[in-house]
Scaffold this active site. Structure first.
Site, PDB file in Angstrom:
ATOM      1  N   ARG A   1       0.820  -1.145  -0.081  1.00  0.00           N
ATOM      2  CA  ARG A   1      -0.064  -0.001  -0.151  1.00  0.00           C
ATOM      3  C   ARG A   1       0.894   1.151   0.105  1.00  0.00           C
ATOM      4  NH1 ARG A   1      -4.419   0.280   4.661  1.00  0.00           N
ATOM      5  NH2 ARG A   1      -2.410   0.842   5.996  1.00  0.00           N
TER       6      ARG A   1
ATOM      7  N   GLU B   1     -15.851   6.808   3.919  1.00  0.00           N
ATOM      8  CA  GLU B   1     -15.209   6.354   5.192  1.00  0.00           C
ATOM      9  C   GLU B   1     -15.235   7.391   6.139  1.00  0.00           C
ATOM     10  OE1 GLU B   1     -11.127   5.243   5.143  1.00  0.00           O
ATOM     11  OE2 GLU B   1     -10.756   6.548   3.524  1.00  0.00           O
TER      12      GLU B   1
ATOM     13  N   LYS C   1      -2.216   6.907   1.611  1.00  0.00           N
ATOM     14  CA  LYS C   1      -2.222   7.175   3.044  1.00  0.00           C
ATOM     15  C   LYS C   1      -1.198   8.304   3.331  1.00  0.00           C
ATOM     16  CE  LYS C   1      -2.266   4.562   7.294  1.00  0.00           C
ATOM     17  NZ  LYS C   1      -3.902   4.615   7.452  1.00  0.00           N
TER      18      LYS C   1
HETATM   19  C1  LIG Z   1      -4.973   3.859   7.923  1.00  0.00           C
HETATM   20  C2  LIG Z   1      -6.346   4.157   7.425  1.00  0.00           C
HETATM   21  C3  LIG Z   1      -7.557   3.139   7.508  1.00  0.00           C
HETATM   22  C4  LIG Z   1      -7.352   1.886   8.348  1.00  0.00           C
HETATM   23  O1  LIG Z   1      -6.374   0.974   7.445  1.00  0.00           O
HETATM   24  P1  LIG Z   1      -5.872  -0.302   8.259  1.00  0.00           P
HETATM   25  O2  LIG Z   1      -5.124  -0.879   7.412  1.00  0.00           O
HETATM   26  O3  LIG Z   1      -7.039  -1.271   8.508  1.00  0.00           O
HETATM   27  O4  LIG Z   1      -5.019   0.316   9.483  1.00  0.00           O
HETATM   28  C5  LIG Z   1      -8.621   3.680   7.062  1.00  0.00           C
HETATM   29  N1  LIG Z   1      -8.705   4.800   6.413  1.00  0.00           N
HETATM   30  C6  LIG Z   1      -7.925   5.675   6.315  1.00  0.00           C
HETATM   31  C7  LIG Z   1      -8.225   7.024   5.692  1.00  0.00           C
HETATM   32  C8  LIG Z   1      -6.546   5.472   6.846  1.00  0.00           C
HETATM   33  O5  LIG Z   1      -5.784   6.159   6.792  1.00  0.00           O
END
Ligand SMILES: *Cc1c(COP(=O)(O)O)cnc(C)c1O
Length: 340
Positions: free
Chosen positions: A81, A219, A183
């Site tokens: 990722r 989300e 991210k």
């Molecule tokens: C990190 C993150 C998540 C959760 O991802 P995980 O891999 O399950 O920790 C969800 N949404 C956003 C915007 C994130 O930055």
């Protein structure tokens, strides 16, 4: 020797540890990389990270299993990722195998900071990358630093898991131009104001809807949604601008393969939300947090599952995934990686 830390009262804050992993990119290649002791970074005032926010990060945990191993959960997915995020930000990918090796090195070096089994605490790892050389014209950096620091953190929820209240946001979740599915600090910078507005109005987090039509569930600031229908199906929103949560992807496998549930990964119209029996948020920090209610511009959507605790289906998903992570339930191949 375990560090002298009161593991039972740890919160989710930064505690500096002895070692971090550092690798530098220059002249088109990554150097060897290794463990260093300095927690501070000194950079030129014009470094790309300061001017154009060329930075991204990941988050994962290392923890003790019952049989005394230190493990982490699916670090290869964090590596992949981050490489995807880097591509979108014109940063050099950090190779997946080198990332997983770096995770192992930095956890092993800081093994004394891994909280003992049964405390609910864990060692949180924060891999990140920044553009380090000065740039003043708008362009990507040519030199980068990849680092992983670690910090021990307590259980996200102490004294039981209380459902939280959300509010539907009128802000776009991320920066414009489809930057959602990365991210990066820039997404979070853009979410700081909306989340503080939510807090000031008495809500724990925002539910963001799609920027174009404001009719579909995306989300929250840092977690994906999972819903349980009244007939026991798992439904989770699909969108190119949702960050692909590793916890959510793991829950989808647990639901289907371990619990025999039907799983639907599809667009979720906001109008459907009030028909669901249970609602939860998922991410590395809390695994699953139950949502008790969502405020839609003054109208309250309340989920029928008990407002005082997590609903029965989310509880089963949570216990199964936790059991897999802790080595108490057999994990799919490659999910639980032993460090030592
Ligand atoms: C990190 C993150 C998540 C959760 O991802 P995980 O891999 O399950 O920790 C969800 N949404 C956003 C915007 C994130 O930055």
């Amino acid at each position: 020797m375990s560090k002298n830390i009161d593991w039972s009262s740890l919160g989710f804050g930064y505690i500096q540890t002895d070692y971090r992993y550092v690798c530098r990119y220059k002249d088109g290649k990554w150097d060897e990389g290794g463990i260093e002791t300095d927690a501070n970074i000194t950079l030129n005032e014009c470094a790309c990270v300061f001017q154009y926010c060329q930075a991204c990060f990941e988050g994962l945990k290392a923890y003790y299993t019952k049989d005394g191993r230190i493990v982490c959960f699916r670090p290869d997915l964090n590596a992949q990722r981050m490489a995807d995020t880097c591509q979108r930000l014109e940063m050099p990918a950090f190779p997946v195998e080198k990332f997983v090796e770096a995770v192992k090195m930095v956890v092993a070096a800081n093994a004394d900071y891994v909280p003992p089994y049964g405390t609910g605490a864990a060692l949180y790892l924060r891999p990140f990358m920044i553009g380090t050389n000065p740039v003043i014209g708008v362009k990507p950096a040519t030199e980068f630093e990849f680092r992983i620091f670690v910090t021990p953190v307590g259980p996200y929820f102490r004294g039981g898991v209380k459902p939280i209240a959300l509010t539907v946001s009128d802000f776009d979740r991320a920066a414009p131009h489809g930057t959602g599915a990365i991210k990066a600090g820039l997404n979070y910078a853009m979410s700081l104001h909306p989340v503080m507005e939510a807090h000031r109005a008495g809500y724990a987090e925002n539910m963001y809807l799609d920027a174009a039509t404001r009719t579909k569930v995306e989300e929250t600031g840092g977690a994906n949604f999972i819903f349980i229908t009244k007939d026991g199906k798992l439904v989770t929103p699909k969108s190119d601008s949702i960050l692909p949560s590793i916890t959510r992807r793991s829950i989808m496998v647990v639901a289907e393969k371990y619990l025999g549930m039907e799983v639907e990964h599809r667009e979720v119209p906001f109008t459907e939300v009030e028909t669901f029996a249970e609602c939860g948020l998922c991410g590395t920090a809390a695994v699953i947090s139950p949502v008790g209610s969502i405020n839609d511009h003054g109208r309250e959507i309340v989920f029928p599952s008990d407002k005082e605790e997590m609903g029965p289906v989310l509880t089963r998903l949570y216990n199964t995934l936790r059991g897999i992570q802790m080595g108490e339930i057999e994990a799919p191949e490659g999910w639980v990686v032993t460090i030592q």
